[in-house]
Write an enzyme that holds these catalytic residues in place. Sequence first.
Site, PDB file in Angstrom:
ATOM      1  CB  SER A   1      56.205  26.573  23.128  1.00  0.00           C
ATOM      2  OG  SER A   1      54.815  26.695  22.968  1.00  0.00           O
TER       3      SER A   1
ATOM      4  CE  LYS B   1      53.707  25.307  25.498  1.00  0.00           C
ATOM      5  NZ  LYS B   1      53.200  24.662  24.269  1.00  0.00           N
TER       6      LYS B   1
ATOM      7  CE1 TYR C   1      51.368  27.657  28.086  1.00  0.00           C
ATOM      8  CE2 TYR C   1      49.458  28.591  26.954  1.00  0.00           C
ATOM      9  CZ  TYR C   1      50.613  27.830  26.931  1.00  0.00           C
ATOM     10  OH  TYR C   1      51.017  27.231  25.760  1.00  0.00           O
TER      11      TYR C   1
ATOM     12  CE1 TYR D   1      54.474  22.832  20.705  1.00  0.00           C
ATOM     13  CE2 TYR D   1      55.420  23.833  18.739  1.00  0.00           C
ATOM     14  CZ  TYR D   1      55.040  23.923  20.066  1.00  0.00           C
ATOM     15  OH  TYR D   1      55.227  25.087  20.744  1.00  0.00           O
TER      16      TYR D   1
ATOM     17  CB  VAL E   1      54.608  29.969  17.681  1.00  0.00           C
ATOM     18  CG1 VAL E   1      54.123  28.532  17.617  1.00  0.00           C
ATOM     19  CG2 VAL E   1      53.995  30.723  18.850  1.00  0.00           C
TER      20      VAL E   1
END
Length: 307
Positions: free
Chosen positions: A63, A66, A191, A243, A261
Amino acid sequence: MNYQQILKEIEKEIQPSLQKGKVADYIPALAEVDPNQFAMTITLKSGEQFSVGKSQEDFSIQSISKVLAFSLAINIYSKSLYKRVGVEPSGNAFNSLVQLEYEQGIPRNPFINAGAIVVMDALMSHYGGDYLALEKILNFARDISANQEIKFDSTVAKSEMEYASRNLSLAHLMKSFGNFDNDVRNVVQTYFKQCAIVMNTENLSRAMLYLAFDGTDPINGRSFLNELQAKRVNALMLTCGHYDASGEFAYNVGLPGKSGVGGGIVAVVPDVMSIAVWSPRLNSYGNSYAGTLALQMFTSKTGLSIF
């Protein structure tokens, strides 16, 4: 300040915590990683780096990617991007369907899964397909890290696609609300390839330097974002980068940061440095257990915080 000595202290003090947490075993390829590894690197304005641990060991940034995709998208779409994805913390799990349904297919922010999938959809529309969008993200990663060898791990991407039911559901739900333009499976597959980008802490720390210096790489002077755009990315990293533990990270660490992660975390100290840490075992929120603690130690020992 003796940064190398501080990093050595952290590496020593962090050892008992390397046994805590668990790897992201819901992605089979990540479950095979040695869980007891640790690395940490800082990069200064001059390009000077200080590292401890396995700082040249490659891992899947997940992530953290992102941030790269969002940097490209905000540069292309500017404010119009916010019609498709918000900028508020989610307060829910990063793959929550409930919140997405309740808010009519508009993801809370670009750092939860639904938001990142929408960003990928937008990039594919702009660049004209999956291959070109992925290449743009990879080239961006290569440029900001000053390493043209950066690539993605096809085994990790394939492994994620085999367990993609929830992410595909998120995409289908957004499509049902009209917030999706391209083929769902194609976007989600691309993705996952983005998330499977491989770096080490030396690459990652170097890569995030542009966000520590108002969107411009201080080493080569290349501008990737303008000052306002960089401010927006940093703000989202602070409020949404971990998160539903983002508030806790801001409280304990006090820096804009983004986790993945795969066990990596990046953070920036504005006008000073960028930081990358890696330890594969995760806490209950999906963030590196030892990595989070190491960054907390670093800001406590150095006094470097935005607060």
